[in-house]
Scaffold this motif. Structure first.
Motif, PDB file in Angstrom:
ATOM      1  N   GLU A  73       6.573  -0.627   4.709  1.00  0.00           N
ATOM      2  CA  GLU A  73       5.199  -0.740   4.213  1.00  0.00           C
ATOM      3  C   GLU A  73       4.734   0.595   3.629  1.00  0.00           C
ATOM      4  O   GLU A  73       4.130   0.645   2.557  1.00  0.00           O
ATOM      5  CB  GLU A  73       4.269  -1.178   5.350  1.00  0.00           C
ATOM      6  CG  GLU A  73       2.841  -1.367   4.949  1.00  0.00           C
ATOM      7  CD  GLU A  73       2.576  -2.646   4.181  1.00  0.00           C
ATOM      8  OE1 GLU A  73       1.459  -2.811   3.681  1.00  0.00           O
ATOM      9  OE2 GLU A  73       3.487  -3.482   4.067  1.00  0.00           O
ATOM     10  N   ALA A  74       5.052   1.674   4.328  1.00  0.00           N
ATOM     11  CA  ALA A  74       4.662   3.006   3.840  1.00  0.00           C
ATOM     12  C   ALA A  74       5.372   3.336   2.532  1.00  0.00           C
ATOM     13  O   ALA A  74       4.761   3.872   1.603  1.00  0.00           O
ATOM     14  CB  ALA A  74       4.981   4.061   4.892  1.00  0.00           C
ATOM     15  N   ALA A 107       3.550   4.002  -0.925  1.00  0.00           N
ATOM     16  CA  ALA A 107       3.748   5.323  -1.525  1.00  0.00           C
ATOM     17  C   ALA A 107       4.329   5.222  -2.938  1.00  0.00           C
ATOM     18  O   ALA A 107       4.108   6.111  -3.758  1.00  0.00           O
ATOM     19  CB  ALA A 107       4.669   6.169  -0.655  1.00  0.00           C
ATOM     20  N   SER A 108       5.068   4.169  -3.201  1.00  0.00           N
ATOM     21  CA  SER A 108       5.644   4.021  -4.531  1.00  0.00           C
ATOM     22  C   SER A 108       4.579   3.472  -5.476  1.00  0.00           C
ATOM     23  O   SER A 108       3.706   2.714  -5.077  1.00  0.00           O
ATOM     24  CB  SER A 108       6.844   3.076  -4.499  1.00  0.00           C
ATOM     25  OG  SER A 108       6.423   1.771  -4.186  1.00  0.00           O
ATOM     26  N   HIS A 109       4.664   3.865  -6.688  1.00  0.00           N
ATOM     27  CA  HIS A 109       3.691   3.395  -7.668  1.00  0.00           C
ATOM     28  C   HIS A 109       4.275   2.163  -8.346  1.00  0.00           C
ATOM     29  O   HIS A 109       5.470   2.116  -8.642  1.00  0.00           O
ATOM     30  CB  HIS A 109       3.388   4.494  -8.692  1.00  0.00           C
ATOM     31  CG  HIS A 109       2.133   4.206  -9.446  1.00  0.00           C
ATOM     32  ND1 HIS A 109       2.113   3.388 -10.538  1.00  0.00           N
ATOM     33  CD2 HIS A 109       0.855   4.604  -9.231  1.00  0.00           C
ATOM     34  CE1 HIS A 109       0.876   3.303 -10.996  1.00  0.00           C
ATOM     35  NE2 HIS A 109       0.088   4.036 -10.220  1.00  0.00           N
ATOM     36  N   VAL A 125       0.458  -7.270  -5.608  1.00  0.00           N
ATOM     37  CA  VAL A 125       0.513  -7.029  -4.161  1.00  0.00           C
ATOM     38  C   VAL A 125       0.088  -5.592  -3.855  1.00  0.00           C
ATOM     39  O   VAL A 125      -0.664  -5.344  -2.915  1.00  0.00           O
ATOM     40  CB  VAL A 125       1.930  -7.319  -3.611  1.00  0.00           C
ATOM     41  CG1 VAL A 125       2.064  -6.858  -2.174  1.00  0.00           C
ATOM     42  CG2 VAL A 125       2.238  -8.805  -3.722  1.00  0.00           C
ATOM     43  N   TRP A 126       0.567  -4.650  -4.660  1.00  0.00           N
ATOM     44  CA  TRP A 126       0.209  -3.246  -4.448  1.00  0.00           C
ATOM     45  C   TRP A 126      -1.294  -3.045  -4.572  1.00  0.00           C
ATOM     46  O   TRP A 126      -1.902  -2.355  -3.765  1.00  0.00           O
ATOM     47  CB  TRP A 126       0.968  -2.377  -5.449  1.00  0.00           C
ATOM     48  CG  TRP A 126       0.889  -0.911  -5.178  1.00  0.00           C
ATOM     49  CD1 TRP A 126       1.655  -0.194  -4.310  1.00  0.00           C
ATOM     50  CD2 TRP A 126      -0.001   0.025  -5.793  1.00  0.00           C
ATOM     51  NE1 TRP A 126       1.296   1.124  -4.348  1.00  0.00           N
ATOM     52  CE2 TRP A 126       0.285   1.297  -5.240  1.00  0.00           C
ATOM     53  CE3 TRP A 126      -0.992  -0.083  -6.748  1.00  0.00           C
ATOM     54  CZ2 TRP A 126      -0.408   2.432  -5.626  1.00  0.00           C
ATOM     55  CZ3 TRP A 126      -1.679   1.057  -7.125  1.00  0.00           C
ATOM     56  CH2 TRP A 126      -1.379   2.304  -6.560  1.00  0.00           C
ATOM     57  N   GLN A 127      -1.893  -3.684  -5.575  1.00  0.00           N
ATOM     58  CA  GLN A 127      -3.340  -3.565  -5.761  1.00  0.00           C
ATOM     59  C   GLN A 127      -4.102  -4.177  -4.588  1.00  0.00           C
ATOM     60  O   GLN A 127      -5.098  -3.634  -4.134  1.00  0.00           O
ATOM     61  CB  GLN A 127      -3.772  -4.224  -7.069  1.00  0.00           C
ATOM     62  CG  GLN A 127      -3.405  -3.402  -8.288  1.00  0.00           C
ATOM     63  CD  GLN A 127      -3.740  -4.119  -9.590  1.00  0.00           C
ATOM     64  OE1 GLN A 127      -3.871  -5.328  -9.635  1.00  0.00           O
ATOM     65  NE2 GLN A 127      -3.853  -3.340 -10.656  1.00  0.00           N
ATOM     66  N   GLN A 128      -3.604  -5.316  -4.092  1.00  0.00           N
ATOM     67  CA  GLN A 128      -4.261  -5.960  -2.954  1.00  0.00           C
ATOM     68  C   GLN A 128      -4.186  -5.077  -1.706  1.00  0.00           C
ATOM     69  O   GLN A 128      -5.160  -4.933  -0.976  1.00  0.00           O
ATOM     70  CB  GLN A 128      -3.614  -7.314  -2.651  1.00  0.00           C
ATOM     71  CG  GLN A 128      -3.927  -8.371  -3.674  1.00  0.00           C
ATOM     72  CD  GLN A 128      -3.114  -9.639  -3.452  1.00  0.00           C
ATOM     73  OE1 GLN A 128      -2.156  -9.649  -2.690  1.00  0.00           O
ATOM     74  NE2 GLN A 128      -3.497 -10.704  -4.141  1.00  0.00           N
ATOM     75  N   LYS A 129      -3.036  -4.495  -1.475  1.00  0.00           N
ATOM     76  CA  LYS A 129      -2.848  -3.696  -0.260  1.00  0.00           C
ATOM     77  C   LYS A 129      -3.568  -2.355  -0.335  1.00  0.00           C
ATOM     78  O   LYS A 129      -3.920  -1.793   0.684  1.00  0.00           O
ATOM     79  CB  LYS A 129      -1.362  -3.466  -0.004  1.00  0.00           C
ATOM     80  CG  LYS A 129      -0.662  -4.725   0.463  1.00  0.00           C
ATOM     81  CD  LYS A 129       0.747  -4.446   0.886  1.00  0.00           C
ATOM     82  CE  LYS A 129       1.375  -5.713   1.431  1.00  0.00           C
ATOM     83  NZ  LYS A 129       2.665  -5.469   2.040  1.00  0.00           N
ATOM     84  N   GLY A 159      -8.670  -1.210  -0.546  1.00  0.00           N
ATOM     85  CA  GLY A 159      -9.676  -0.532   0.258  1.00  0.00           C
ATOM     86  C   GLY A 159      -9.381   0.926   0.522  1.00  0.00           C
ATOM     87  O   GLY A 159     -10.112   1.592   1.239  1.00  0.00           O
ATOM     88  N   MET A 160      -8.312   1.438  -0.052  1.00  0.00           N
ATOM     89  CA  MET A 160      -7.923   2.820   0.228  1.00  0.00           C
ATOM     90  C   MET A 160      -8.446   3.757  -0.857  1.00  0.00           C
ATOM     91  O   MET A 160      -8.586   3.375  -2.010  1.00  0.00           O
ATOM     92  CB  MET A 160      -6.402   2.947   0.263  1.00  0.00           C
ATOM     93  CG  MET A 160      -5.746   2.184   1.356  1.00  0.00           C
ATOM     94  SD  MET A 160      -3.975   2.450   1.239  1.00  0.00           S
ATOM     95  CE  MET A 160      -3.394   1.517   2.603  1.00  0.00           C
ATOM     96  N   SER A 161      -8.667   4.990  -0.466  1.00  0.00           N
ATOM     97  CA  SER A 161      -9.025   5.994  -1.457  1.00  0.00           C
ATOM     98  C   SER A 161      -7.742   6.535  -2.075  1.00  0.00           C
ATOM     99  O   SER A 161      -6.656   6.307  -1.561  1.00  0.00           O
ATOM    100  CB  SER A 161      -9.816   7.131  -0.819  1.00  0.00           C
ATOM    101  OG  SER A 161      -8.982   7.872   0.040  1.00  0.00           O
ATOM    102  N   SER A 162      -7.845   7.269  -3.141  1.00  0.00           N
ATOM    103  CA  SER A 162      -6.649   7.809  -3.786  1.00  0.00           C
ATOM    104  C   SER A 162      -5.940   8.822  -2.892  1.00  0.00           C
ATOM    105  O   SER A 162      -4.752   9.058  -3.048  1.00  0.00           O
ATOM    106  CB  SER A 162      -7.007   8.465  -5.126  1.00  0.00           C
ATOM    107  OG  SER A 162      -7.917   9.527  -4.908  1.00  0.00           O
TER     108      SER A 162
END
Length: 123
Positions: free
Chosen positions: A48-49, A53-55, A110-114, A117-120
């Motif tokens: 998951e990390a 972490a990957s773009h 999926v990346w956008q969904q996960k 709610g996170m900051s950059s």
């Protein structure tokens, strides 16, 4: 009477040592299962990390590169054969390209969904 007491004590010690051995085996079994479960959870968290972490653009490039290698293999396999076989191979290559594009889009989604709610700083 003392002899009987020693026999009973010896029997009790024997039963106790057997029970302790069984308990020790069960403890080892439970610990092994716990370690296995912890390792699975650790691997899932690491995956998951890595994903977060990957773009997604880098992942899309990796997917496209893998697809391009597959396309080259397909085309090399039919090189110099009949036009029909080359045409079928080109259709297969188009299908591979579409699948890669869909997969890259799914990873982006999926990346956008996960990460919604996170900051950059978190990503």
């Amino acid at each position: 009477l003392a002899l009987r007491a020693r026999q009973i004590t010896a029997e009790a010690e024997e039963v106790a040592s057997k029970e302790m051995a069984i308990g020790k085996e069960k403890e080892e079994e439970i610990l092994a299962k716990g370690k296995e479960e912890a390792e699975k959870q650790r691997e899932a968290m690491l995956e998951e990390a890595r994903f977060l972490a990957s773009h997604p653009k880098a992942e899309a490039k990796r997917i496209n590169a893998e697809t391009q290698l597959e396309i080259e293999k397909v085309m090399a396999a039919v090189a110099g054969q009949s036009r029909v076989q080359e045409y079928r191979a080109s259709l297969e290559c188009e299908r591979l390209k579409k699948e890669a594009k869909l997969k890259a889009a799914e990873i982006q989604k999926v990346w956008q969904q996960k990460t919604a709610g996170m900051s950059s700083d978190d990503v």
